[in-house]
Scaffold this motif. Sequence first.
Motif, PDB file in Angstrom:
ATOM      1  N   ILE A  39      77.409  44.734  11.644  1.00 55.30           N
ATOM      2  CA  ILE A  39      77.051  46.200  10.670  1.00 55.30           C
ATOM      3  C   ILE A  39      76.535  46.270  10.118  1.00 55.30           C
ATOM      4  O   ILE A  39      75.349  46.614   9.716  1.00 55.30           O
ATOM      5  N   ASP A  40      76.919  45.740   8.656  1.00 56.02           N
ATOM      6  CA  ASP A  40      76.457  45.817   7.483  1.00 56.02           C
ATOM      7  C   ASP A  40      77.006  44.609   7.207  1.00 56.02           C
ATOM      8  O   ASP A  40      77.935  44.133   7.496  1.00 56.02           O
ATOM      9  N   SER A  41      76.686  43.964   5.740  1.00 59.17           N
ATOM     10  CA  SER A  41      76.593  42.873   4.701  1.00 59.17           C
ATOM     11  C   SER A  41      78.798  43.404   4.773  1.00 59.17           C
ATOM     12  O   SER A  41      78.706  41.678   4.450  1.00 59.17           O
ATOM     13  N   SER A  42      79.009  44.325   4.347  1.00 63.42           N
ATOM     14  CA  SER A  42      80.369  44.305   4.299  1.00 63.42           C
ATOM     15  C   SER A  42      81.559  44.108   5.008  1.00 63.42           C
ATOM     16  O   SER A  42      82.780  43.711   4.383  1.00 63.42           O
ATOM     17  N   PRO A  66      71.524  50.011  13.146  1.00 64.70           N
ATOM     18  CA  PRO A  66      70.521  50.970  12.509  1.00 64.70           C
ATOM     19  C   PRO A  66      71.327  51.786  11.997  1.00 64.70           C
ATOM     20  O   PRO A  66      70.767  52.825  11.341  1.00 64.70           O
ATOM     21  N   CYS A  67      72.835  52.274  12.779  1.00 61.35           N
ATOM     22  CA  CYS A  67      73.709  53.364  12.143  1.00 61.35           C
ATOM     23  C   CYS A  67      73.834  53.187  10.202  1.00 61.35           C
ATOM     24  O   CYS A  67      73.847  54.348   8.942  1.00 61.35           O
ATOM     25  N   TYR A  68      73.262  52.207   9.691  1.00 57.01           N
ATOM     26  CA  TYR A  68      73.515  51.519   8.146  1.00 57.01           C
ATOM     27  C   TYR A  68      71.903  50.832   7.680  1.00 57.01           C
ATOM     28  O   TYR A  68      72.112  50.454   6.730  1.00 57.01           O
ATOM     29  N   GLU A  75      66.329  47.078   2.563  1.00 58.27           N
ATOM     30  CA  GLU A  75      65.384  45.760   2.404  1.00 58.27           C
ATOM     31  C   GLU A  75      66.324  45.130   1.996  1.00 58.27           C
ATOM     32  O   GLU A  75      66.357  44.079   2.425  1.00 58.27           O
ATOM     33  N   GLN A  76      67.062  45.115   1.128  1.00 56.20           N
ATOM     34  CA  GLN A  76      68.450  44.301   0.547  1.00 56.20           C
ATOM     35  C   GLN A  76      69.681  43.788   1.671  1.00 56.20           C
ATOM     36  O   GLN A  76      69.585  42.801   1.749  1.00 56.20           O
ATOM     37  N   GLU A  77      69.566  44.469   2.217  1.00 53.86           N
ATOM     38  CA  GLU A  77      70.726  44.046   3.889  1.00 53.86           C
ATOM     39  C   GLU A  77      69.840  43.080   4.551  1.00 53.86           C
ATOM     40  O   GLU A  77      70.493  42.640   5.168  1.00 53.86           O
ATOM     41  N   TYR A 101      71.108  59.942  16.805  1.00 59.27           N
ATOM     42  CA  TYR A 101      71.976  60.378  17.251  1.00 59.27           C
ATOM     43  C   TYR A 101      72.634  61.589  16.417  1.00 59.27           C
ATOM     44  O   TYR A 101      73.327  62.825  15.567  1.00 59.27           O
ATOM     45  N   TRP A 102      73.192  59.743  14.946  1.00 58.72           N
ATOM     46  CA  TRP A 102      73.640  60.507  13.950  1.00 58.72           C
ATOM     47  C   TRP A 102      72.496  60.960  12.531  1.00 58.72           C
ATOM     48  O   TRP A 102      72.679  62.103  11.531  1.00 58.72           O
ATOM     49  N   ASP A 103      71.144  60.646  13.302  1.00 58.42           N
ATOM     50  CA  ASP A 103      69.951  61.053  11.519  1.00 58.42           C
ATOM     51  C   ASP A 103      68.871  60.481  11.921  1.00 58.42           C
ATOM     52  O   ASP A 103      68.375  59.119  12.343  1.00 58.42           O
ATOM     53  N   LYS A 104      67.479  61.539  12.251  1.00 59.18           N
ATOM     54  CA  LYS A 104      67.069  61.467  12.912  1.00 59.18           C
ATOM     55  C   LYS A 104      66.001  60.908  11.801  1.00 59.18           C
ATOM     56  O   LYS A 104      64.464  60.486  11.491  1.00 59.18           O
ATOM     57  N   THR A 105      66.377  61.337  10.572  1.00 61.75           N
ATOM     58  CA  THR A 105      65.245  61.198   9.850  1.00 61.75           C
ATOM     59  C   THR A 105      65.009  59.584   9.304  1.00 61.75           C
ATOM     60  O   THR A 105      63.942  59.205   8.341  1.00 61.75           O
ATOM     61  N   THR A 106      66.148  58.418   9.744  1.00 63.69           N
ATOM     62  CA  THR A 106      65.429  57.712   9.329  1.00 63.69           C
ATOM     63  C   THR A 106      64.879  56.898  10.364  1.00 63.69           C
ATOM     64  O   THR A 106      64.636  54.760  10.146  1.00 63.69           O
ATOM     65  N   LEU A 107      64.181  57.328  11.303  1.00 61.69           N
ATOM     66  CA  LEU A 107      63.393  56.810  11.898  1.00 61.69           C
ATOM     67  C   LEU A 107      62.158  55.435  11.530  1.00 61.69           C
ATOM     68  O   LEU A 107      62.808  54.804  12.312  1.00 61.69           O
TER      69      LEU A 107
END
Length: 256
Positions: A39-42, A66-68, A75-77, A101-107
């Motif tokens: 899901i992400d680097s963590s 996509p949620c991350y 860009e770093q991820e 579902y969680w965030d449309k602003t980052t489409l």
Amino acid sequence: MILTDTHTHLYSEEFGNEREAMMQRAFAAGVNRLFVPSIDSSYTQQMLDLEAQYPENVFLMMGLHPCYVKPDSFEQELEWVYQQLQSHRYYAVGEIGIDLYWDKTTLAIQQEAFRRQMKWAKAMNLPINIHCRDAFDEVFAVLESEYSKELFGIFHCFTGDFDQAKRAIALGMKLGIGGVVTFKNGKIDQYLNQIDLDHIVLETDAPYLAPVPYRGKRNESSYTLLVAQKLAEVYGCTVEEIAAKTTNNSKNIFGI
């Protein structure tokens, strides 16, 4: 009988101190192949540790969920994803896609991350593992714009209608079927028997989306067997046939 869970978040905090017991329950249920999405680097180190602990059973994917995808870090991820794909053996690019579902602003940046990772997958001859939530049109738009014979993979947690299923298959995707197929309102069980088993793989998405009778509780990979049992009902065949076919499909996708 060998079952394959093509999508399980084994590193999830929800397993806590019970992870080893959960793994043993999976093996006891015949779930001997477990594919773990990023899901992400963590979570990368925890994924690598799981692979080292269960080298015959755990296979990793690498991607940015996509949620991350966040304006100040994506860009770093993505650079991390690319470096990992270059330096370690991963079996798919995933999970990637679009989630509205969680965030449309980052489409816009979700689309960019999806497209970029899809290009890497094609260049590296790797399958993709698609996350799609409230975004079928948007996911299909990117898929179709990037379509080529090098594009293949799994449409994870597929919950679309029959037409969307056929559209995904036409774009080189297998359908990842999990606990939703056991839900009374899941709907996909109403048409799945019209989809050839060649296009189906099993998954749990553990710890999420547990099948009946555990709906609403923590999911785990041993419940892949419950999904297989439901598909045996849907297709009118044995659980062993479902296991053999879907595991073979997973081998064709992941190459192992």
